[in-house]
Write a protein that holds these residues in place. Sequence first.
Motif, PDB file in Angstrom:
ATOM      1  N   GLY A 188      -3.546  -2.120 -30.090  1.00 47.83           N
ATOM      2  CA  GLY A 188      -3.250  -0.908 -29.504  1.00 47.83           C
ATOM      3  C   GLY A 188      -1.930  -1.384 -28.286  1.00 47.83           C
ATOM      4  O   GLY A 188      -1.263  -0.464 -28.266  1.00 47.83           O
ATOM      5  N   ALA A 189      -1.883  -2.688 -27.793  1.00 45.67           N
ATOM      6  CA  ALA A 189      -0.932  -2.734 -26.996  1.00 45.67           C
ATOM      7  C   ALA A 189       0.520  -2.969 -27.648  1.00 45.67           C
ATOM      8  O   ALA A 189       1.457  -2.783 -26.765  1.00 45.67           O
ATOM      9  CB  ALA A 189      -1.226  -4.086 -26.196  1.00 45.67           C
ATOM     10  N   THR A 190       0.467  -3.163 -28.902  1.00 41.73           N
ATOM     11  CA  THR A 190       1.826  -3.492 -29.407  1.00 41.73           C
ATOM     12  C   THR A 190       2.426  -2.684 -30.698  1.00 41.73           C
ATOM     13  O   THR A 190       3.464  -2.682 -31.267  1.00 41.73           O
ATOM     14  CB  THR A 190       2.172  -4.959 -29.639  1.00 41.73           C
ATOM     15  N   SER A 205       7.055   2.856 -21.818  1.00 44.78           N
ATOM     16  CA  SER A 205       6.047   2.992 -20.687  1.00 44.78           C
ATOM     17  C   SER A 205       4.693   2.694 -20.842  1.00 44.78           C
ATOM     18  O   SER A 205       4.201   3.076 -22.072  1.00 44.78           O
ATOM     19  CB  SER A 205       6.249   4.229 -20.116  1.00 44.78           C
ATOM     20  N   SER A 206       3.767   2.247 -19.992  1.00 45.36           N
ATOM     21  CA  SER A 206       2.605   2.103 -20.307  1.00 45.36           C
ATOM     22  C   SER A 206       2.080   2.865 -18.684  1.00 45.36           C
ATOM     23  O   SER A 206       2.524   2.617 -17.622  1.00 45.36           O
ATOM     24  CB  SER A 206       2.100   0.731 -20.089  1.00 45.36           C
ATOM     25  N   GLY A 207       1.116   3.516 -19.014  1.00 48.36           N
ATOM     26  CA  GLY A 207       0.630   4.004 -17.605  1.00 48.36           C
ATOM     27  C   GLY A 207      -0.883   4.301 -17.378  1.00 48.36           C
ATOM     28  O   GLY A 207      -1.535   4.311 -18.533  1.00 48.36           O
ATOM     29  N   GLY A 235       9.060  -4.351 -25.754  1.00 49.15           N
ATOM     30  CA  GLY A 235       9.254  -3.284 -24.788  1.00 49.15           C
ATOM     31  C   GLY A 235       7.570  -2.950 -24.839  1.00 49.15           C
ATOM     32  O   GLY A 235       7.252  -2.821 -23.578  1.00 49.15           O
ATOM     33  N   ASP A 236       6.915  -2.744 -25.850  1.00 48.67           N
ATOM     34  CA  ASP A 236       5.453  -2.260 -25.634  1.00 48.67           C
ATOM     35  C   ASP A 236       4.682  -3.635 -25.203  1.00 48.67           C
ATOM     36  O   ASP A 236       3.868  -3.182 -24.281  1.00 48.67           O
ATOM     37  CB  ASP A 236       5.176  -2.145 -27.151  1.00 48.67           C
ATOM     38  N   MET A 237       4.860  -4.546 -25.572  1.00 50.37           N
ATOM     39  CA  MET A 237       4.225  -5.918 -25.200  1.00 50.37           C
ATOM     40  C   MET A 237       4.385  -6.029 -23.633  1.00 50.37           C
ATOM     41  O   MET A 237       3.546  -5.941 -22.903  1.00 50.37           O
ATOM     42  CB  MET A 237       4.501  -7.119 -25.909  1.00 50.37           C
ATOM     43  N   LEU A 238       5.618  -5.805 -23.232  1.00 47.36           N
ATOM     44  CA  LEU A 238       6.099  -6.258 -21.830  1.00 47.36           C
ATOM     45  C   LEU A 238       5.315  -5.031 -20.969  1.00 47.36           C
ATOM     46  O   LEU A 238       4.949  -5.318 -19.989  1.00 47.36           O
ATOM     47  CB  LEU A 238       7.578  -6.344 -21.777  1.00 47.36           C
ATOM     48  N   SER A 239       5.536  -3.794 -21.288  1.00 45.97           N
ATOM     49  CA  SER A 239       5.128  -2.768 -20.278  1.00 45.97           C
ATOM     50  C   SER A 239       3.590  -2.856 -20.255  1.00 45.97           C
ATOM     51  O   SER A 239       2.971  -2.629 -19.207  1.00 45.97           O
ATOM     52  CB  SER A 239       5.467  -1.446 -21.024  1.00 45.97           C
ATOM     53  N   THR A 240       2.978  -3.373 -21.198  1.00 45.66           N
ATOM     54  CA  THR A 240       1.337  -3.442 -20.912  1.00 45.66           C
ATOM     55  C   THR A 240       1.135  -4.898 -20.187  1.00 45.66           C
ATOM     56  O   THR A 240       0.229  -4.747 -19.206  1.00 45.66           O
ATOM     57  CB  THR A 240       0.710  -3.774 -22.447  1.00 45.66           C
ATOM     58  N   ALA A 241       2.102  -5.956 -20.411  1.00 48.65           N
ATOM     59  CA  ALA A 241       1.794  -7.207 -19.787  1.00 48.65           C
ATOM     60  C   ALA A 241       2.077  -7.027 -18.155  1.00 48.65           C
ATOM     61  O   ALA A 241       1.413  -7.455 -17.547  1.00 48.65           O
ATOM     62  CB  ALA A 241       2.592  -8.296 -20.279  1.00 48.65           C
TER      63      ALA A 241
HETATM   64 MG    MG Z   1       2.140  -1.699 -24.946  1.00 45.62          MG
END
Ligand code: MG
Length: 334
Positions: free
Chosen positions: A176-178, A245-247, A288-294
């Motif tokens: 889900g995070a990536t 973005s992650s929120g 971007g997806d990995m980093l916004s979650t990290a």
């Molecule tokens: Mg993510």
Amino acid sequence: MRKYLFFIILSLFALTGCDSMQKYDTQFYDVFDTVSSLSVYAKNEEEAKQYQKAVHERLLELHRLCDPYNGYDGINNIKAINEAKGAELEISDDLHNMIEYGINAHKKTDGAINIALGATLEIWHRYRSEALEGKEAAIPTKEELESTRALDNISAVELTKNGVRITKSGTALDLGATAKGYAADEALKLLKEMGCDSALINLGGNVGCYSGSAHNKPWKVGVQDALDPDGLSDVIEISDGFVVSSGNYQRFYMYNGKKMHHIIDPETLMPAEGMSGTTVVCGSGADGDMLSTALFILPKEKGIKLAEEYGAQRIYLTDADGRLEKYPAVTEEN
Ligand code: MG
Ligand code: ADP
């Protein structure tokens, strides 16, 4: 007569040039449990429809591969891998790439991103679903969460040349995070291969675009205000790249006045504290997806350093109290 013909050909060129392109917008509601939108430039509706159809099919394919809850005939997806009871399953290049990316991300983030967190995420998913269905909101007990800690073990995920095997009973993958970032990369790659001049895709906060500049103006991407998701913290002008973005405002339920959201800190096994929204501007959707979650999970300075290592151009961090910080810092004048 010759002069006349020349004139007609010139006019045709002008008509088929960039300015004759039109923007066509569409939305998808059946991929990655989120609302997705796609804008493409095309000469006519027929061409736009070809782009939309191809992207939709590709997204559905990736959605099915990453689905931890549903099985599909003839596909070895995440659910199948999690239920294989130690057997090696042959997997597609896409899943191989995504799992390999996840294993690497675990190393790079000192375990903050853990694609083998599925057993713990499943517990939180159950509590969230029950609360959202109207049952009295509750959170897992410490014992319940600790019972899965040993299963959240990335070393139990063994990638082979064409397959994967989970060596520990109960360990489960969750991409889900990536996954949405990878899918955004793949959608834009496909559109470029098909000859689409310019496009923007938004997979639930994973925005990717290219060739905004072909139409003499960059794309404009709004950064959602983490404390007031109907408002914007900023508007980014971007021609080529990703704004991800992650929120804590996306998937959550309230418990004792606290937002119990979907990004879990593997150390505490609780929803990560400290941030309410993170946004990364960078050159790859998966990164971007990995980093916004990290960035949501890691201590702030460590997260920023990691994002810089990955070549992120801008980072927006909104802390739990709504304070927004931008990196690199910018003044009003620039
Ligand atoms: Mg993510
Ligand atoms: P969204 O999916 O809303 O865009 P994220 O990209 O930040 O948000 O990913 C959150 C999802 O990633 C969760 O729904 C869950 O499936 C998974 N997840 C949550 N915590 C972790 C973690 N620490 N490591 C890896 N995956 C996680």
